[in-house]
Structure formats: C-alpha cells, structure tokens
Motif scaffolding. Structure first.
Motif, PDB file in Angstrom:
ATOM      1  N   ASP A  74       0.810  -1.224   0.000  1.00 18.54           N
ATOM      2  CA  ASP A  74       0.000   0.000   0.000  1.00 18.54           C
ATOM      3  C   ASP A  74       0.841   1.269   0.000  1.00 18.54           C
ATOM      4  O   ASP A  74       0.297   2.373  -0.093  1.00 18.54           O
ATOM      5  CB  ASP A  74      -0.921   0.008   1.227  1.00 18.54           C
ATOM      6  CG  ASP A  74      -1.964  -1.113   1.171  1.00 18.54           C
ATOM      7  OD1 ASP A  74      -2.244  -1.569   0.049  1.00 18.54           O
ATOM      8  OD2 ASP A  74      -2.466  -1.515   2.237  1.00 18.54           O
ATOM      9  N   THR A  75       2.153   1.154   0.146  1.00 20.54           N
ATOM     10  CA  THR A  75       3.027   2.339   0.120  1.00 20.54           C
ATOM     11  C   THR A  75       3.128   2.878  -1.298  1.00 20.54           C
ATOM     12  O   THR A  75       2.873   2.154  -2.270  1.00 20.54           O
ATOM     13  CB  THR A  75       4.438   1.981   0.633  1.00 20.54           C
ATOM     14  OG1 THR A  75       4.970   0.936  -0.170  1.00 20.54           O
ATOM     15  CG2 THR A  75       4.390   1.520   2.092  1.00 20.54           C
ATOM     16  N   PRO A  76       3.501   4.130  -1.510  1.00 18.67           N
ATOM     17  CA  PRO A  76       3.603   4.697  -2.867  1.00 18.67           C
ATOM     18  C   PRO A  76       4.580   3.897  -3.719  1.00 18.67           C
ATOM     19  O   PRO A  76       5.564   3.326  -3.227  1.00 18.67           O
ATOM     20  CB  PRO A  76       4.096   6.118  -2.613  1.00 18.67           C
ATOM     21  CG  PRO A  76       3.655   6.445  -1.233  1.00 18.67           C
ATOM     22  CD  PRO A  76       3.742   5.165  -0.460  1.00 18.67           C
ATOM     23  N   GLU A  77       4.325   3.900  -5.021  1.00 14.48           N
ATOM     24  CA  GLU A  77       5.165   3.134  -5.942  1.00 14.48           C
ATOM     25  C   GLU A  77       6.595   3.644  -5.972  1.00 14.48           C
ATOM     26  O   GLU A  77       7.551   2.864  -6.106  1.00 14.48           O
ATOM     27  CB  GLU A  77       4.564   3.193  -7.347  1.00 14.48           C
ATOM     28  CG  GLU A  77       3.232   2.478  -7.481  1.00 14.48           C
ATOM     29  CD  GLU A  77       2.701   2.521  -8.901  1.00 14.48           C
ATOM     30  OE1 GLU A  77       3.436   3.088  -9.769  1.00 14.48           O
ATOM     31  OE2 GLU A  77       1.617   2.011  -9.148  1.00 14.48           O
ATOM     32  N   VAL A  78       6.766   4.962  -5.867  1.00 20.67           N
ATOM     33  CA  VAL A  78       8.128   5.519  -5.896  1.00 20.67           C
ATOM     34  C   VAL A  78       8.933   5.034  -4.700  1.00 20.67           C
ATOM     35  O   VAL A  78      10.142   4.828  -4.785  1.00 20.67           O
ATOM     36  CB  VAL A  78       8.064   7.064  -5.943  1.00 20.67           C
ATOM     37  CG1 VAL A  78       7.478   7.639  -4.653  1.00 20.67           C
ATOM     38  CG2 VAL A  78       9.463   7.656  -6.200  1.00 20.67           C
ATOM     39  N   ILE A  79       8.275   4.809  -3.542  1.00 14.16           N
ATOM     40  CA  ILE A  79       8.961   4.278  -2.366  1.00 14.16           C
ATOM     41  C   ILE A  79       9.357   2.829  -2.611  1.00 14.16           C
ATOM     42  O   ILE A  79      10.466   2.399  -2.282  1.00 14.16           O
ATOM     43  CB  ILE A  79       8.078   4.416  -1.118  1.00 14.16           C
ATOM     44  CG1 ILE A  79       7.855   5.896  -0.770  1.00 14.16           C
ATOM     45  CG2 ILE A  79       8.704   3.696   0.078  1.00 14.16           C
ATOM     46  CD1 ILE A  79       9.111   6.636  -0.373  1.00 14.16           C
TER      47      ILE A  79
END
Length: 437
Positions: A74-79
């Motif tokens: 669920d974390t941002p894709e960039v992360i």
C-alpha cells in the motif's frame, strides 16, 4: 643558489592549512549533525503519527506529506522502487537521495521507517521530498546561487583568518627580528652594553645568553692574545742572548779550535735559535697586527729573497738538494715585517722538507713561486717527512701562521701539494686569496 626555507613562512602556511582544514572539517561535521538532527526529528514525527493514525488495509493515510500504510504493497510506488526490500527493523529510518554531487541540492529524498501501532499492527511510514519542495522552503533562492555564496563566504573567511594570522605573526616576529639585528651588531666595543628589551621574556633570556656567550668568548680571545703577545715578547730576550753567545763561541773557536762534535752542537744551537727567533717574530706580529696601524714601506723583494736563502742555507747541509734562485729587481709598498715572515717561512718549508731533489725559488715582480720536489718516494721517507711536518723546527706552525698573515693582508696565496712536488705562490700586490690542495 640554494633557497633556504623560512621558518616564518613555514609556520604561516602550516597554521593557515591547519585552520582551513579544521574549518572545512567542522563545517562538514556541522552539516552532518544538522541533517542527522532533521532525520531524528522526522523520525519522531513519524513515530507519533504511527500511534495516532487510523489506517486500514488498502486505505493508506496521507498526513502533511507523510504516507502511512498498514501493508508494504500500500506504500507509494516511488517508495517501493527506491527501496528494494521493506524495512524489517522497527524504528530504523531509511533514506535514499538522488543527488548529482555533494555540493548540489538533492533532486529528491525518500524516507521510510517501520513502526507498530499501540495494538501491535505494522505501520509503513514514508515521505517523498522533491526538488521543488526544497526550493519552496528556501525563500526562492536558487541552489546554484546559494552554492556560489557559500564558496564566497568560505573564501572570505579564509582570507580573514590569513590576515589575522599575518598580523599576529608580524607582531611576534618584530621582536625576533630586533633580536637578530641586535645580535648582528654586537662587537667588542658594545658587547658589554645592556641588551634592549625584546618584549617577550623568552627573547630577553635568549639575548642574555647570547651576550654572555660572546663576552666569554671575547674575554678568552683577549687572554690568549695577551698571553701570545707577552710570551713572544719575553722570549725574544733569552733567544737574543743565546744567539749572541753562540756567535761569541764561534769567534772563540777561531782562536782555539774545538772538536767536530762541539762544532755540530754549536751549529744545532744556532739553527734552533734562528728558528725560534723567526717563529717569535711571527707570533708577536700576529698578536699585535690587528691593533697596530703600521704604514706600508718600500721593500726590495729581490734582496729579501736572497737574504732568506742565505739565512736558511744551513737547512740544506748534508742533503743532496739542488737550489735554483731566479729573481729580479722589484720593490713593493707593503708591511715589511709581515712580508719577511711569509718569505722566510715558505723558503724554510722548501729547504726543510726536501731531502734529495730540487728547490726552485722564482721571484718575478711581486709574485714569488717556490717549488720543491723530492726524488725519494719510498714509504719510510714519506713517514719521515710527515714527522718533520709535525715536529720539525717550527715549520708546521710557522706555515700556518704565515697563511694567517696572508689572509689578514688579503694577499694572493696559492698552494699545490702532490706526490711529486709542493708549490707555494704568493703575490704581495694582487688582492684575493686562492688556496688549492
């Protein structure tokens, strides 16, 4: 020409480099501490959000630019692209920067940390900071301009530090230069005067030590000079008595012949008296030469050379030595006593240390050349000559004293010593010394 290192320049450069390195080092250290403080502050904020935020699966929460998710997917894709693996250690803040060089502003920075909620559920907390966020938070100053002014301030700080260091060194070096000039100006006339104040106690102590050492040396030289003068003067009387009595005995021998052994004894006494007389004159002249202002007088070099050859002829008795004397009429204005001493000692050297060979004495104008060569060159003969130089009838010391007289009057003097011959050249009108071996 060899350039000698300057202690002042060495100290200045060393302190300047040390100060610059320390300033740069502390600057980087301060930046690191500052960034570490910001990271810790951000980590604390993320920890508080992990405790208070209500997060469910597939529904992450974004609070003030900080993303909070209960699952890694669920974390941002960039992360997820920036960090290959999800964090496994609770409370360990991970950071990734996209930066061209260490002197440029980062294009983006990614933060990620894992915490647990009060119920024990995982919380993946992340934050993304882009370049526009940095620019917006720095009062619209461009990073390139900020870097330029950083370098300008750093250079100005180094220049200011160098200027202050130069002023301090100048203040410290001024008394040291005064001490150097004072030490160079010391002479027998003013060495007893009290030294000036050189501001610093260490320099005053050093000045006292220098003065004490010079006074002690000067007193020793004065004692030696007085002893040399008194001894030479007092010895002249008994030498004159010995020589006059020897002459008297020789006259008596003409009326009443003596044995050959007694005649040899008288000749040895006469030779020793003549040698002692010449050596005493040399010592006496050297002891007072710097004190007396003797005016030059005309001296016939041809007569001086011929007379010295006659007076020292006794040194050739019993030897197979061929002497050649070439001289011409020439007069020089010089110190006659000193000139006689030098000529006698050089000729004595040639006569005394030629056992079998030739001696050439050539006087041409003001220049006198003396060459003596031995035809014997065996080891035993060389050892004998060596002993004569050391313990002969005053020659070793006499020649050394003659060289001192030559140096004092700045006459030209040259000597050449080889296995085949010994040559000495002295010029009583040409200035400058040139001594060769």
């Amino acid at each position: 020409m060899k350039i000698r290192p300057s202690l002042k320049l060495y100290f200045f450069i060393s302190v300047l480099l040390l100060g610059s390195v320390m300033a740069i080092g502390f600057s980087f250290l301060s930046v690191n501490y500052f960034i570490d403080g910001l990271d810790r502050s951000l980590n604390g904020v993320m920890f508080e959000l992990a405790k208070t935020a209500d997060v469910k699966d597939e529904h992450p929460v974004d609070i003030a630019g900080i993303n909070i998710a209960s699952r890694w997917q669920d974390t941002p894709e960039v992360i997820q692209r920036s960090f290959v693996n999800p964090p496994s250690v609770i409370g360990d803040l991970q950071k990734q920067k996209v930066q061209t060089t260490i002197f440029t502003m980062p294009k983006s920075v990614y933060f990620l940390v894992l915490f647990e909620s009060p119920e024990g559920e995982p919380r993946f907390i992340s934050r993304v900071m882009l370049e526009k966020d940095f620019i917006a938070s720095t009062n619209a100053i461009k990073p390139s301009h900020r870097l330029f002014w950083t370098f300008v301030v750093a250079i100005l700080a180094i220049v200011l530090f160098a200027f202050l260091l130069f002023m301090i060194m100048r203040k410290i070096a001024r008394p040291i230069e005064s001490l150097r000039n004072w030490a160079k100006s010391l002479n027998p006339k003013n060495v007893q005067a009290p030294p000036p104040d050189f501001t610093y106690n260490e320099l005053n102590v050093l000045a006292s030590l220098i003065q004490g050492s010079l006074i002690s040396t000067h007193q020793s030289l004065e004692r030696e000079q007085r002893f040399l003068s008194y001894a030479s003067h007092e010895i002249r009387t008994p030498i004159a008595v010995i020589r006059s009595n020897v002459e008297l005995l020789q006259r008596l021998n003409e009326k009443q012949p003596t044995t050959e052994k007694q005649h040899l004894v008288l000749e040895r006494i006469q030779r020793a008296g003549l040698t002692m007389s010449n050596l005493t004159d040399t010592l006496l002249w050297l002891s007072r030469n710097e004190e007396l202002n003797v005016a030059p007088e005309p001296l016939n070099l041809e007569k001086a050379v011929q007379q010295a050859c006659v007076d020292l002829e006794y040194l050739l008795k019993g030897k197979s030595v061929e002497v050649t004397v070439k001289s011409e009429e020439h007069s020089v204005d010089t110190i006659a006593v000193a000139c006689h001493i030098v000529i006698n000692n050089l000729i004595r050297n040639a006569y005394q240390h030629t056992q079998e060979g030739q001696v050439l004495i050539k006087q041409q104008g003001s220049r006198i050349t003396i060459i003596n060569s031995n035809s014997k060159s065996d080891t035993g003969q060389q050892k004998s000559d060596s002993n004569q130089i050391a313990f002969g009838e005053g020659y070793g010391l006499g020649l050394q004293l003659s060289e001192k007289i030559v140096q004092h009057h700045n006459w030209y003097y040259e000597k050449t010593n080889t296995q085949e011959y010994y040559q000495a050249v002295v010029d009583f009108e040409k200035q400058g010394n040139s001594v060769n071996e």
